[in-house]
Design an enzyme around this catalytic site. Structure first.
Site, mmCIF file in Angstrom:
data_model
loop_
_atom_site.group_PDB
_atom_site.id
_atom_site.type_symbol
_atom_site.label_atom_id
_atom_site.label_comp_id
_atom_site.label_asym_id
_atom_site.label_seq_id
_atom_site.Cartn_x
_atom_site.Cartn_y
_atom_site.Cartn_z
ATOM 1 N N ASP A 111 0.863 -1.171 0.000
ATOM 2 C CA ASP A 111 0.000 0.000 0.000
ATOM 3 C C ASP A 111 0.904 1.228 0.000
ATOM 4 O OD1 ASP A 111 -1.942 1.851 0.438
ATOM 5 O OD2 ASP A 111 -2.961 0.718 2.007
ATOM 6 N N ASP A 201 -3.093 2.307 -5.823
ATOM 7 C CA ASP A 201 -1.943 2.324 -4.909
ATOM 8 C C ASP A 201 -1.841 1.084 -4.021
ATOM 9 O OD1 ASP A 201 -4.091 2.786 -3.270
ATOM 10 O OD2 ASP A 201 -3.060 4.243 -2.016
ATOM 11 N N GLU A 202 -2.545 0.048 -4.378
ATOM 12 C CA GLU A 202 -2.502 -1.166 -3.573
ATOM 13 C C GLU A 202 -2.344 -2.394 -4.451
ATOM 14 O OE1 GLU A 202 -5.649 -1.970 -0.786
ATOM 15 O OE2 GLU A 202 -5.870 0.174 -0.420
ATOM 16 N N CYS A 550 -13.032 -27.196 -30.434
ATOM 17 C CA CYS A 550 -13.696 -26.033 -31.013
ATOM 18 C C CYS A 550 -15.130 -25.968 -30.502
ATOM 19 C CB CYS A 550 -13.710 -26.113 -32.539
ATOM 20 S SG CYS A 550 -14.730 -24.835 -33.280
ATOM 21 N N CYS A 553 -17.559 -26.599 -33.983
ATOM 22 C CA CYS A 553 -17.661 -27.901 -34.643
ATOM 23 C C CYS A 553 -17.336 -29.035 -33.685
ATOM 24 C CB CYS A 553 -16.739 -27.973 -35.860
ATOM 25 S SG CYS A 553 -14.991 -28.004 -35.433
ATOM 26 N N HIS A 567 -9.149 -21.291 -37.623
ATOM 27 C CA HIS A 567 -10.163 -22.342 -37.616
ATOM 28 C C HIS A 567 -11.537 -21.790 -37.281
ATOM 29 C CE1 HIS A 567 -12.205 -26.142 -36.901
ATOM 30 N NE2 HIS A 567 -12.682 -25.565 -35.799
#
Length: 623
Positions: A111, A201-202, A550, A553, A567
């Site tokens: 922090d 900031d962390e 896929c 298909c 593809h």
DNA sequence: GCGGATCAC
DNA sequence: TATGGTGATCCGC
């Protein structure tokens, strides 16, 4: 006792809680230790008294007091009952949680100290010795000099001035902070390439691997990290080192500013640590929950245990689970880049001078819609739900939402579908005057062109026994490249800004988009259909090789993203969109397996929130 | 699913 | 004179 003094006592008590509430939500921030909070509270109270803001806070405080009364009444009823079963359930849950305890990881929360103020000081060293704040009407942050006067983030500027008349107020220089944050992240990425930004900031890091590889202890590693950050960026940071994110977050506040605290990764040490820890120190316990817990006798996380049989019935199951984890000092041990979290809404809102004129209000609504369109385009989302938010001049907030007939993102539509909500509110509150208006889209639908594996949710899974395949350097490069792609441009090349098109053409595009959207949803649903679609390592020796089924298909495909995209393009051209949707629908009806839910972003009550991977947001972050 | 409320930063 | 913006989650209904 007569009724009169009782009422008076009650009023005083209510003002005490109100004063506490008026101190603001960031009471736990550092730099307030030696501040006389009673004096500060008095000044804030007097500065605020009589204002509309004050009156609203007062009303809210009264409501909370009543809510707490109800909680106490319920608790008294529960005390008369036999809660053995509830206690047993709690104990069983504790046992179950205990089994899940993982002490193997070293999680760090870092922090930056008074970040915006620190960045401003670098440019203007003369500010170092004077109290100053950053922000407009409300302080975004202030330096430690200002904090000595009781100034805090979230405080109204004029109140801060009352506390500290010499306070210098600076405007926000957001780009400067972003650039500085980037410098910091370039250093911490070497300690954990998969660090997680929690805000500008962390950040959370998992340095288990770093420590192992460099044969270095966690504390030493973090000292080195902090030294390196300071030397290279002149920013001081505070850090917490612990076994999980929740503890690390708490620990980073222990030795602020410019310090670190390490909590041993041992069960006994953790339990002892939690025992005396005020509930408010835990991320997720705010002013309200703190008061509610306090009312039933829970001041520290250790106190939670003896009330375990009441908690679920008083606060709900989620809060119960959350509190049990607080008591045990449990939290997530995973750290992941913020971009991997899923965004759930996009919205914009703004405050303005009181406005009651219906024509003006509609102008404002249109402007808000135009703002939102920009954000929707930038983030590449449409929304299935549109939510209007208004804040009356009394500071009361109301929201109304609609589900438009189609997913929306264009200002015209955003306006068209939100105007009726505004009109309805005007009927509901005749003569209403607003001080804020906002629009937000939820139930988002991605507009990203479906040509990347990322779209289908495929991520290259690093082969666990081959950590080198995802070396820090390559990942760093990738994440740096990501950060440069700050507007998400390049992902939508063939679909330029809608506004460039004539209406007819735009409509056409829109329809096409609608279809794509339907497709994307179908594929999205299907993707979540089962784990079988995730990448599978090929059987055999070549561990590096992976393949995907896929989603269109169903055939296994090569591993490279380029080949996969080729593809997909082929597949899409072979099969019309409609066919895919049809087929997908059929396959879904065949397979009754419930669709697995996406990984939840946070734990209960929004704890451990991540930051969505939105460029706008990402700019705010290390990640 | 909606609206209010809480929380973080 | 006068009290922010963005995003998330949870609860009661």
């Amino acid at each position: 006792m007569t009724a009169a003094p009782n009422r008076e006592e009650k009023t005083i008590a209510e003002h005490e809680t109100l004063k506490y509430s008026l101190l603001g939500p960031s009471l736990t921030k550092s730099g307030q230790d030696n501040v006389d909070q009673n004096k500060v509270s008095e000044i804030i109270y007097n500065a605020s008294k009589g204002s509309k803001y004050f009156n609203n806070e007062e009303a809210r405080d009264k409501n909370l007091t009543q809510k707490i009364e109800r909680i106490l009444t319920k608790k008294r009823q529960l005390e008369k009952l036999d809660l053995a079963s509830d206690r047993r359930k709690a104990d069983e849950y504790i046992a179950e949680l205990e089994l899940s305890r993982d002490l193997s990881q070293v999680v760090v929360h870092i922090d930056c100290d008074a970040f915006y103020a620190a960045v401003e000081e670098l440019d203007r060293p003369e500010l170092k010795d004077v109290p100053f704040a950053v922000g407009g009407g409300v302080l975004t942050t202030c330096n430690y000099h200002a904090r000595k006067f009781g100034c805090r983030s979230g405080m109204a500027g004029f109140v801060a001035k009352k506390l500290c008349p010499e306070l210098i107020m600076l405007k926000l220089n957001f780009d400067k902070y972003t650039a500085k944050a980037q410098e910091v992240r370039e250093i911490i990425v070497d300690y954990d390439p998969r660090f997680e930004s929690a805000s500008i900031d962390e950040a959370y890091l998992n340095i288990t691997e770093y420590c192992r590889r460099n044969d270095i202890g966690p504390e030493e590693a973090v000292e080195q990290l902090r030294r390196e950050v300071h030397e290279k960026t002149k920013i001081t940071i505070s850090a917490g080192i612990a076994a999980n994110a929740k503890l690390a977050k708490i620990c980073s506040n222990m030795n602020k500013p410019n310090g670190q605290f390490s909590l041993p990764r041992e069960r006994n040490a953790i339990i002892a640590f939690m025992r005396d820890l005020p509930t408010r120190k835990v991320n997720g316990v705010g002013r309200v929950f703190e008061r509610e817990l306090d009312a039933i006798g829970v001041k520290t996380c250790g106190d939670i245990y003896q009330y375990r049989q009441y908690l679920a019935k008083l606060f709900g199951d989620k809060a119960f689970a959350f509190l049990m984890q607080c008591y045990l000092g449990l939290g997530r041990t995973t750290v992941q880049p913020a971009e991997e979290y899923e965004r759930k809404s996009v919205g914009t809102e703004s405050t303005f001078g009181e406005m009651g004129n219906p024509v003006e209000l509609r102008d404002k609504l249109r402007a808000t819609a135009e703002e939102l369109e920009k954000d929707m385009v930038r983030t590449q989302f449409k929304g299935r739900t549109l939510c209007l938010k208004v804040k009356l001049h009394t500071f009361e907030v109301f929201t109304r939402q609609v589900i438009p007939p189609k997913a929306v993102y264009i200002a015209e539509d955003l306006y068209k579908y939100s105007v009726p909500m505004l009109s309805k509110l005007e009927q509901e509150f005749p003569g209403m005057k607003l001080r804020l208006m906002g629009l937000r889209c939820t139930h988002l639908v991605s507009m990203k062109k479906p040509d990347t594996m990322a779209f289908f949710g495929f991520k290259r899974k690093s082969t666990s026994d081959q950590p080198e395949s995802e070396s820090p350097s390559s990942d760093t490069a990738k994440r740096k490249a990501d950060s440069l792609d700050n507007d998400g441009e390049g992902q939508w090349e063939s679909w330029p800004d809608e506004l460039l098109f004539e209406d007819a053409e735009r409509q056409e595009r829109e329809d096409e988009m609608q279809e794509l959207e339907t497709l994307s949803q179908e594929i999205d649903k299907r993707r979540h259909h089962g784990k079988e679609i995730v990448p599978n390592p090929k059987k055999g020796e070549e561990v590096e090789e992976e393949w995907w089924d896929c989603p269109i298909c169903g055939r296994p495909q090569a591993t490279s993203e380029r080949e996969f995209n080729e593809h997909i393009d082929l597949c899409l051209s072979r099969q019309t969109i409609r066919d895919v949707v049809q087929e997908t629908a059929e396959s879904r009806s065949r397979d009754q397996t419930p669709v697995p839910k996406r990984a939840k972003m946070g734990t209960e009550k929004g704890r451990e929130k991540g930051v969505p991977g939105d460029p706008k947001q990402r700019r705010l972050c290390f990640g």
